[in-house]
Design a protein around this motif. Structure first.
Motif, PDB file in Angstrom:
ATOM      1  N   THR A   1       0.830  -1.209   0.000  1.00  0.00           N
ATOM      2  CA  THR A   1       0.000   0.000   0.000  1.00  0.00           C
ATOM      3  C   THR A   1       0.863   1.256   0.000  1.00  0.00           C
ATOM      4  OG1 THR A   1      -1.774  -1.182   1.124  1.00  0.00           O
ATOM      5  CG2 THR A   1      -1.878   1.210   1.186  1.00  0.00           C
ATOM      6  N   THR A   2       1.914   1.265   0.795  1.00  0.00           N
ATOM      7  CA  THR A   2       2.804   2.422   0.847  1.00  0.00           C
ATOM      8  C   THR A   2       3.535   2.602  -0.473  1.00  0.00           C
ATOM      9  OG1 THR A   2       3.085   2.155   3.223  1.00  0.00           O
ATOM     10  CG2 THR A   2       4.756   3.456   2.083  1.00  0.00           C
ATOM     11  N   TRP A   3       4.097   1.513  -1.016  1.00  0.00           N
ATOM     12  CA  TRP A   3       4.832   1.610  -2.274  1.00  0.00           C
ATOM     13  C   TRP A   3       3.891   2.022  -3.410  1.00  0.00           C
ATOM     14  CZ3 TRP A   3       5.010  -0.195  -7.238  1.00  0.00           C
ATOM     15  CH2 TRP A   3       6.177   0.078  -7.952  1.00  0.00           C
ATOM     16  N   GLN A   4       2.695   1.470  -3.420  1.00  0.00           N
ATOM     17  CA  GLN A   4       1.718   1.792  -4.463  1.00  0.00           C
ATOM     18  C   GLN A   4       1.426   3.294  -4.471  1.00  0.00           C
ATOM     19  OE1 GLN A   4      -2.314   0.540  -3.686  1.00  0.00           O
ATOM     20  NE2 GLN A   4      -2.748   0.317  -5.860  1.00  0.00           N
ATOM     21  N   LEU A   5       1.181   3.867  -3.297  1.00  0.00           N
ATOM     22  CA  LEU A   5       0.890   5.293  -3.222  1.00  0.00           C
ATOM     23  C   LEU A   5       2.092   6.114  -3.680  1.00  0.00           C
ATOM     24  CD1 LEU A   5      -0.958   7.625  -2.535  1.00  0.00           C
ATOM     25  CD2 LEU A   5      -0.220   7.429  -0.143  1.00  0.00           C
ATOM     26  N   GLN A   6       3.293   5.719  -3.250  1.00  0.00           N
ATOM     27  CA  GLN A   6       4.495   6.428  -3.691  1.00  0.00           C
ATOM     28  C   GLN A   6       4.639   6.360  -5.212  1.00  0.00           C
ATOM     29  OE1 GLN A   6       7.495   4.433  -1.408  1.00  0.00           O
ATOM     30  NE2 GLN A   6       7.376   5.882   0.285  1.00  0.00           N
ATOM     31  N   ALA A   7       4.378   5.203  -5.790  1.00  0.00           N
ATOM     32  CA  ALA A   7       4.501   5.035  -7.241  1.00  0.00           C
ATOM     33  C   ALA A   7       3.470   5.883  -7.987  1.00  0.00           C
ATOM     34  CB  ALA A   7       4.362   3.562  -7.617  1.00  0.00           C
ATOM     35  N   LEU A   8       2.243   5.886  -7.514  1.00  0.00           N
ATOM     36  CA  LEU A   8       1.202   6.695  -8.163  1.00  0.00           C
ATOM     37  C   LEU A   8       1.538   8.176  -8.094  1.00  0.00           C
ATOM     38  CD1 LEU A   8      -1.970   4.790  -6.866  1.00  0.00           C
ATOM     39  CD2 LEU A   8      -1.088   4.812  -9.211  1.00  0.00           C
TER      40      LEU A   8
ATOM     41  N   ILE B   1       6.624   2.530 -17.566  1.00  0.00           N
ATOM     42  CA  ILE B   1       6.548   1.124 -17.163  1.00  0.00           C
ATOM     43  C   ILE B   1       7.943   0.605 -16.831  1.00  0.00           C
ATOM     44  CG2 ILE B   1       6.114  -1.217 -18.019  1.00  0.00           C
ATOM     45  CD1 ILE B   1       3.592  -0.179 -19.261  1.00  0.00           C
ATOM     46  N   ALA B   2       8.920   0.960 -17.638  1.00  0.00           N
ATOM     47  CA  ALA B   2      10.292   0.544 -17.358  1.00  0.00           C
ATOM     48  C   ALA B   2      10.749   1.088 -16.011  1.00  0.00           C
ATOM     49  CB  ALA B   2      11.221   1.015 -18.478  1.00  0.00           C
ATOM     50  N   TYR B   3      10.395   2.326 -15.718  1.00  0.00           N
ATOM     51  CA  TYR B   3      10.762   2.935 -14.439  1.00  0.00           C
ATOM     52  C   TYR B   3      10.117   2.176 -13.277  1.00  0.00           C
ATOM     53  CZ  TYR B   3      11.297   6.215 -10.640  1.00  0.00           C
ATOM     54  OH  TYR B   3      11.606   6.773  -9.420  1.00  0.00           O
ATOM     55  N   LEU B   4       8.823   1.928 -13.390  1.00  0.00           N
ATOM     56  CA  LEU B   4       8.115   1.225 -12.313  1.00  0.00           C
ATOM     57  C   LEU B   4       8.650  -0.192 -12.130  1.00  0.00           C
ATOM     58  CD1 LEU B   4       4.507   2.476 -13.096  1.00  0.00           C
ATOM     59  CD2 LEU B   4       5.884   3.065 -11.082  1.00  0.00           C
ATOM     60  N   TYR B   5       8.839  -0.894 -13.233  1.00  0.00           N
ATOM     61  CA  TYR B   5       9.345  -2.268 -13.168  1.00  0.00           C
ATOM     62  C   TYR B   5      10.751  -2.302 -12.571  1.00  0.00           C
ATOM     63  CZ  TYR B   5      10.645  -6.978 -14.636  1.00  0.00           C
ATOM     64  OH  TYR B   5      11.074  -8.289 -14.656  1.00  0.00           O
ATOM     65  N   SER B   6      11.583  -1.344 -12.943  1.00  0.00           N
ATOM     66  CA  SER B   6      12.947  -1.318 -12.409  1.00  0.00           C
ATOM     67  C   SER B   6      12.986  -0.852 -10.958  1.00  0.00           C
ATOM     68  CB  SER B   6      13.861  -0.442 -13.272  1.00  0.00           C
ATOM     69  OG  SER B   6      13.484   0.916 -13.181  1.00  0.00           O
ATOM     70  N   SER B   7      11.860  -0.347 -10.465  1.00  0.00           N
ATOM     71  CA  SER B   7      11.757   0.033  -9.057  1.00  0.00           C
ATOM     72  C   SER B   7      11.270  -1.138  -8.207  1.00  0.00           C
ATOM     73  CB  SER B   7      10.808   1.225  -8.891  1.00  0.00           C
ATOM     74  OG  SER B   7      11.345   2.355  -9.537  1.00  0.00           O
ATOM     75  N   MET B   8      11.249  -2.312  -8.809  1.00  0.00           N
ATOM     76  CA  MET B   8      10.911  -3.542  -8.100  1.00  0.00           C
ATOM     77  C   MET B   8      12.138  -4.447  -8.130  1.00  0.00           C
ATOM     78  SD  MET B   8       7.114  -4.366  -9.498  1.00  0.00           S
ATOM     79  CE  MET B   8       5.731  -3.568  -8.721  1.00  0.00           C
ATOM     80  N   GLU B   9      12.127  -5.453  -7.270  1.00  0.00           N
ATOM     81  CA  GLU B   9      13.234  -6.406  -7.254  1.00  0.00           C
ATOM     82  C   GLU B   9      12.717  -7.781  -6.862  1.00  0.00           C
ATOM     83  OE1 GLU B   9      15.990  -4.882  -4.379  1.00  0.00           O
ATOM     84  OE2 GLU B   9      14.614  -5.149  -2.706  1.00  0.00           O
ATOM     85  N   GLY B  10      13.511  -8.781  -7.140  1.00  0.00           N
ATOM     86  CA  GLY B  10      13.228 -10.139  -6.694  1.00  0.00           C
ATOM     87  C   GLY B  10      11.858 -10.647  -7.094  1.00  0.00           C
ATOM     88  N   GLU B  11      11.124 -11.101  -6.106  1.00  0.00           N
ATOM     89  CA  GLU B  11       9.809 -11.704  -6.328  1.00  0.00           C
ATOM     90  C   GLU B  11       8.842 -10.741  -7.010  1.00  0.00           C
ATOM     91  OE1 GLU B  11       6.798 -14.485  -6.517  1.00  0.00           O
ATOM     92  OE2 GLU B  11       8.933 -14.747  -6.163  1.00  0.00           O
ATOM     93  N   ALA B  12       8.918  -9.468  -6.681  1.00  0.00           N
ATOM     94  CA  ALA B  12       8.021  -8.492  -7.309  1.00  0.00           C
ATOM     95  C   ALA B  12       8.236  -8.461  -8.821  1.00  0.00           C
ATOM     96  CB  ALA B  12       8.230  -7.108  -6.704  1.00  0.00           C
ATOM     97  N   GLN B  13       9.492  -8.385  -9.248  1.00  0.00           N
ATOM     98  CA  GLN B  13       9.768  -8.394 -10.684  1.00  0.00           C
ATOM     99  C   GLN B  13       9.378  -9.730 -11.304  1.00  0.00           C
ATOM    100  OE1 GLN B  13      13.872  -7.192 -11.309  1.00  0.00           O
ATOM    101  NE2 GLN B  13      13.201  -5.145 -11.873  1.00  0.00           N
ATOM    102  N   ASN B  14       9.692 -10.802 -10.635  1.00  0.00           N
ATOM    103  CA  ASN B  14       9.362 -12.128 -11.172  1.00  0.00           C
ATOM    104  C   ASN B  14       7.869 -12.259 -11.457  1.00  0.00           C
ATOM    105  OD1 ASN B  14      12.037 -12.874 -10.921  1.00  0.00           O
ATOM    106  ND2 ASN B  14      11.730 -13.992  -9.016  1.00  0.00           N
ATOM    107  N   ARG B  15       7.041 -11.748 -10.570  1.00  0.00           N
ATOM    108  CA  ARG B  15       5.595 -11.899 -10.732  1.00  0.00           C
ATOM    109  C   ARG B  15       5.029 -11.034 -11.847  1.00  0.00           C
ATOM    110  NH1 ARG B  15       2.896 -12.052  -4.900  1.00  0.00           N
ATOM    111  NH2 ARG B  15       1.078 -12.577  -6.149  1.00  0.00           N
ATOM    112  N   LEU B  16       5.752  -9.998 -12.253  1.00  0.00           N
ATOM    113  CA  LEU B  16       5.237  -9.105 -13.299  1.00  0.00           C
ATOM    114  C   LEU B  16       5.992  -9.209 -14.624  1.00  0.00           C
ATOM    115  CD1 LEU B  16       4.401  -5.939 -11.211  1.00  0.00           C
ATOM    116  CD2 LEU B  16       2.819  -7.533 -12.248  1.00  0.00           C
ATOM    117  N   THR B  17       6.999 -10.043 -14.690  1.00  0.00           N
ATOM    118  CA  THR B  17       7.813 -10.140 -15.901  1.00  0.00           C
ATOM    119  C   THR B  17       6.984 -10.488 -17.133  1.00  0.00           C
ATOM    120  OG1 THR B  17       9.803 -10.696 -14.673  1.00  0.00           O
ATOM    121  CG2 THR B  17       9.746 -11.370 -16.981  1.00  0.00           C
ATOM    122  N   ILE B  18       6.140 -11.483 -17.052  1.00  0.00           N
ATOM    123  CA  ILE B  18       5.334 -11.887 -18.213  1.00  0.00           C
ATOM    124  C   ILE B  18       4.393 -10.762 -18.628  1.00  0.00           C
ATOM    125  CG2 ILE B  18       3.551 -13.489 -19.023  1.00  0.00           C
ATOM    126  CD1 ILE B  18       4.957 -15.652 -17.346  1.00  0.00           C
TER     127      ILE B  18
END
Length: 108
Positions: free
Chosen positions: A25-32, A49-66
């Motif tokens: 919830t905190t990260w989502q608000l910061q991103a918006l 999208i590249a900025y938002l995706y690169s602001s994630m790591e590990g499991e977060a990126q893995n779940r959104l890669t596709i």
């Protein structure tokens, strides 16, 4: 040339999001807020999208890669769609119910 310069960022860069649900919830608000304030500084929809995706790591990126791969390939992507996909992956499905329960217990 001055006409191709992007504006400066107004807000600090996002912290990395690891995929932990309790931080969503905190990260989502910061991103918006970041996209709203600095979207022009970041660039077009694909850049955002590249900025938002690169602001994630590990499991977060893995779940959104596709999702990211398909969205970029189709050309039908924007930050709002990315955030909806991320919310579907990371938001607590019981968040509203839990908040109401907590509010109810505080009133007693």
């Amino acid at each position: 040339t001055p006409s191709t310069c992007r504006p400066r960022h107004k807000l600090p860069h996002l912290t990395k999001y690891s995929g932990r649900r309790d931080e969503w919830t905190t990260w989502q608000l910061q991103a918006l807020l970041k996209i709203s304030a600095d979207g022009d500084a970041i660039g077009d929809s694909q850049d955002q999208i590249a900025y938002l995706y690169s602001s994630m790591e590990g499991e977060a990126q893995n779940r959104l890669t596709i999702w990211v791969t398909q969205a970029i390939a189709s050309g039908a992507c924007d930050a709002e769609a990315f955030m909806k996909a991320a919310a579907a992956a990371f938001a607590d499905p019981n968040e509203q119910r839990n908040a109401l329960t907590k509010l109810s217990s505080m009133r007693q």
